[in-house]
Design a protein around this motif. Structure first.
Motif, PDB file in Angstrom:
ATOM      1  N   PHE A 193       0.536  -1.542   0.227  1.00 58.34           N
ATOM      2  CA  PHE A 193      -0.346   0.238   0.199  1.00 58.34           C
ATOM      3  C   PHE A 193       0.836   1.190   0.135  1.00 58.34           C
ATOM      4  N   VAL A 194       0.498   2.139  -0.418  1.00 58.91           N
ATOM      5  CA  VAL A 194       1.792   3.503  -0.202  1.00 58.91           C
ATOM      6  C   VAL A 194       0.408   4.656  -0.130  1.00 58.91           C
ATOM      7  N   ILE A 195       0.760   5.722   1.251  1.00 60.37           N
ATOM      8  CA  ILE A 195      -0.138   6.169   2.122  1.00 60.37           C
ATOM      9  C   ILE A 195       0.740   7.633   2.636  1.00 60.37           C
ATOM     10  N   GLU A 196      -0.190   8.916   2.341  1.00 63.21           N
ATOM     11  CA  GLU A 196       0.478   9.892   2.915  1.00 63.21           C
ATOM     12  C   GLU A 196       0.891   9.671   4.758  1.00 63.21           C
ATOM     13  N   GLU A 197       1.764   9.977   5.354  1.00 62.78           N
ATOM     14  CA  GLU A 197       2.384  10.363   6.753  1.00 62.78           C
ATOM     15  C   GLU A 197       3.057  10.737   7.008  1.00 62.78           C
ATOM     16  N   CYS A 198       3.009  11.424   8.469  1.00 65.46           N
ATOM     17  CA  CYS A 198       4.289  12.078   8.738  1.00 65.46           C
ATOM     18  C   CYS A 198       5.225  11.136   9.904  1.00 65.46           C
ATOM     19  N   GLY A 199       5.267  10.042   9.111  1.00 70.07           N
ATOM     20  CA  GLY A 199       5.712   8.814  10.063  1.00 70.07           C
ATOM     21  C   GLY A 199       5.917   7.503  10.325  1.00 70.07           C
ATOM     22  N   THR A 200       6.464   6.853   9.598  1.00 73.34           N
ATOM     23  CA  THR A 200       6.655   4.805  10.260  1.00 73.34           C
ATOM     24  C   THR A 200       5.144   5.091  10.981  1.00 73.34           C
ATOM     25  N   GLU A 201       5.704   5.039  12.151  1.00 79.17           N
ATOM     26  CA  GLU A 201       5.050   4.273  13.268  1.00 79.17           C
ATOM     27  C   GLU A 201       2.924   4.900  12.580  1.00 79.17           C
ATOM     28  N   LEU A 202       3.049   5.993  12.193  1.00 80.08           N
ATOM     29  CA  LEU A 202       1.859   6.501  11.664  1.00 80.08           C
ATOM     30  C   LEU A 202       0.889   5.583  10.740  1.00 80.08           C
ATOM     31  N   ALA A 203       1.506   4.752   9.299  1.00 82.05           N
ATOM     32  CA  ALA A 203       2.288   5.151   8.089  1.00 82.05           C
ATOM     33  C   ALA A 203       1.075   2.987   8.668  1.00 82.05           C
ATOM     34  N   TRP A 204       1.927   2.753   9.555  1.00 82.90           N
ATOM     35  CA  TRP A 204       2.111   1.671  10.121  1.00 82.90           C
ATOM     36  C   TRP A 204       0.642   1.342   9.830  1.00 82.90           C
ATOM     37  N   ALA A 205       0.538   2.418  11.366  1.00 86.98           N
ATOM     38  CA  ALA A 205      -1.344   2.148  12.315  1.00 86.98           C
ATOM     39  C   ALA A 205      -2.241   1.704  10.951  1.00 86.98           C
ATOM     40  N   LYS A 206      -2.459   2.876  10.200  1.00 85.44           N
ATOM     41  CA  LYS A 206      -3.157   3.293   9.511  1.00 85.44           C
ATOM     42  C   LYS A 206      -3.554   2.292   8.581  1.00 85.44           C
ATOM     43  N   VAL A 207      -2.588   1.900   7.742  1.00 84.85           N
ATOM     44  CA  VAL A 207      -2.404   0.822   6.452  1.00 84.85           C
ATOM     45  C   VAL A 207      -2.842  -0.399   6.695  1.00 84.85           C
ATOM     46  N   LEU A 208      -2.209  -0.321   7.951  1.00 76.64           N
ATOM     47  CA  LEU A 208      -2.706  -1.303   8.702  1.00 76.64           C
ATOM     48  C   LEU A 208      -4.670  -1.949   9.518  1.00 76.64           C
ATOM     49  N   ALA A 209      -4.959  -0.932  10.103  1.00 73.87           N
ATOM     50  CA  ALA A 209      -6.100  -0.303   9.696  1.00 73.87           C
ATOM     51  C   ALA A 209      -7.168  -1.269   9.556  1.00 73.87           C
ATOM     52  N   TRP A 210      -6.561   0.351   8.006  1.00 76.30           N
ATOM     53  CA  TRP A 210      -7.268  -0.139   7.145  1.00 76.30           C
ATOM     54  C   TRP A 210      -7.844  -0.839   6.024  1.00 76.30           C
ATOM     55  N   TYR A 211      -6.291  -2.402   6.597  1.00 77.69           N
ATOM     56  CA  TYR A 211      -6.579  -3.880   5.633  1.00 77.69           C
ATOM     57  C   TYR A 211      -7.590  -5.036   6.943  1.00 77.69           C
ATOM     58  N   MET A 212      -7.467  -4.077   7.647  1.00 77.21           N
ATOM     59  CA  MET A 212      -8.100  -5.114   8.845  1.00 77.21           C
ATOM     60  C   MET A 212     -10.025  -5.014   8.565  1.00 77.21           C
ATOM     61  N   VAL A 213      -9.625  -3.422   8.578  1.00 78.89           N
ATOM     62  CA  VAL A 213     -11.150  -3.232   8.437  1.00 78.89           C
ATOM     63  C   VAL A 213     -12.305  -3.917   6.681  1.00 78.89           C
ATOM     64  N   GLU A 214     -11.059  -3.613   5.594  1.00 75.32           N
ATOM     65  CA  GLU A 214     -11.397  -3.967   4.534  1.00 75.32           C
ATOM     66  C   GLU A 214     -11.194  -5.187   4.169  1.00 75.32           C
ATOM     67  N   HIS A 215     -10.596  -6.284   5.035  1.00 76.91           N
ATOM     68  CA  HIS A 215     -10.676  -7.735   5.053  1.00 76.91           C
ATOM     69  C   HIS A 215     -11.402  -8.973   6.133  1.00 76.91           C
ATOM     70  N   GLU A 216     -12.079  -7.425   7.346  1.00 82.08           N
ATOM     71  CA  GLU A 216     -12.854  -7.696   8.231  1.00 82.08           C
ATOM     72  C   GLU A 216     -12.213  -8.813   8.857  1.00 82.08           C
ATOM     73  N   THR A 217     -10.582  -8.583   9.396  1.00 77.36           N
ATOM     74  CA  THR A 217     -10.062  -9.724   9.830  1.00 77.36           C
ATOM     75  C   THR A 217      -8.649  -9.097  10.605  1.00 77.36           C
ATOM     76  N   VAL A 218      -8.251  -9.893  11.895  1.00 80.14           N
ATOM     77  CA  VAL A 218      -7.015  -9.211  12.181  1.00 80.14           C
ATOM     78  C   VAL A 218      -5.961 -10.358  12.474  1.00 80.14           C
ATOM     79  N   ASP A 219      -6.183 -10.820  11.806  1.00 78.63           N
ATOM     80  CA  ASP A 219      -4.907 -11.999  11.072  1.00 78.63           C
ATOM     81  C   ASP A 219      -4.328 -10.966  10.699  1.00 78.63           C
ATOM     82  N   ALA A 220      -2.986 -10.327  10.741  1.00 78.98           N
ATOM     83  CA  ALA A 220      -2.464  -9.419   9.581  1.00 78.98           C
ATOM     84  C   ALA A 220      -1.215  -8.217  10.953  1.00 78.98           C
TER      85      ALA A 220
END
Length: 314
Positions: A193-220
């Protein structure tokens, strides 16, 4: 006496409306969560040598490695693929005489597939979307032991995501983030995924949250070794999902929602003393109330237009 050629089991899955915005293999182009659930089950059913085909309303029967351009087409639209084309494609693929065919899709896809294979199995037929997802999960479980998982960094697999390097610089910039989801159990590579953020931690958290919601799973989890600051290089020989536009749209909607809340507060202020506690207009105040309501509605109309333009529909 000549023997009949072996024809592997065929599993047909649907396309999806949500797609990448760049050309990609059919196995990576479609982003819809329903498509991905069907794909995961198809992979499990075909693990012992079966053939997974995507049934595209525009392109017909395509293998997972066939490169497709993004498109908009539904089976009921003019120009959708015909039964004659599907039969010709099946012959070209050598599966027109297949006896073991499973269609993991809804009614329109089952009808189209049965133009080629009249006796194709349709285990999702007649079920609501929730029941279809349950049935897909049951079929995956019944398929047996999954294939070996795609190798990822073992140390990071068990590590908390917040061990990302602290690097906030208050400057928004692109990050490429790779996420390993449930598909890794079937040998699938992480998704980028490609995303705009101010730091690595925020970028990772935002992408991971999007993935879990989109795919309805916490296994990621985020794969550190395949994630980095910056966008993929031009001409990179892999595909990614660009979330920058989606988040920009969401931020615009949030801003419009704030403006709408302000308009409601203004209406309440302008109509104070005109409406009783039960919400009804007080006797004799009807004209004043309608005037205030009309003024606010006129000023708020651009908000309605802007929100409609940003709601994600065509």
């Amino acid at each position: 006496m000549s023997s009949q050629p072996f024809i592997p089991p065929v599993v047909v899955i649907p396309c999806s409306g949500k797609k990448l915005t760049v050309p990609a293999p059919a196995g990576e182009l479609y982003l819809g969560s329903y498509h991905r659930a069907c794909r995961a089950t198809a992979d499990a059913l075909a693990a012992d040598g079966g053939l997974v085909l995507v049934l595209s309303s525009l392109h017909g029967l395509v293998t997972l490695d066939e490169i497709l351009h993004p498109y908009e087409m539904r089976f009921r639209d003019p120009g959708a693929v015909s039964g004659d084309i599907l039969r010709a494609q099946a012959r070209e693929l050598g599966v027109d005489q297949a006896q073991d065919v499973t269609v993991l899709a809804g009614a329109d896809y089952v009808t189209a597939a049965r133009a080629v294979w009249p006796d194709a199995s349709a285990p999702l037929a007649g079920l609501g979307i929730g029941k279809q997802r349950q049935r897909l999960a049951q079929l995956r479980t019944a398929a047996g032991t999954p294939r070996p998982a795609h190798p990822v960094e073992e140390a990071f697999a068990a590590a908390p995501m917040y061990e990302a390097r602290y690097d906030y610089r208050q400057t928004s910039r692109p990050y490429t983030v790779s996420v390993a989801g449930p598909g890794r159990h079937n040998g699938e590579r992480p998704t980028r995924f490609v995303i705009e953020e101010c730091g690595t931690e925020l970028a990772w958290a935002k992408v991971l949250a999007w993935y879990m919601v989109e795919h309805e799973t916490v296994d990621a989890y985020v794969v550190a070794g395949e994630s980095f600051e910056g966008a993929p290089a031009e001409g990179a020989r892999y595909y990614w999902h660009d979330l920058r536009g989606e988040y920009a749209r969401q931020e615009a909607l949030d801003d419009l929602a704030d403006q709408a809340a302000e308009a409601v507060a203004t209406l309440e202020g302008e109509t104070e003393g005109l409406v009783g506690e039960d919400g009804t207009v007080l006797p004799g105040q009807e004209e004043a109330y309608e005037t205030a309501l009309g003024d606010i509605a006129f000023s708020a109309w651009p908000l309605v237009v802007a929100m409609a333009a940003n709601d994600g529909r065509d």
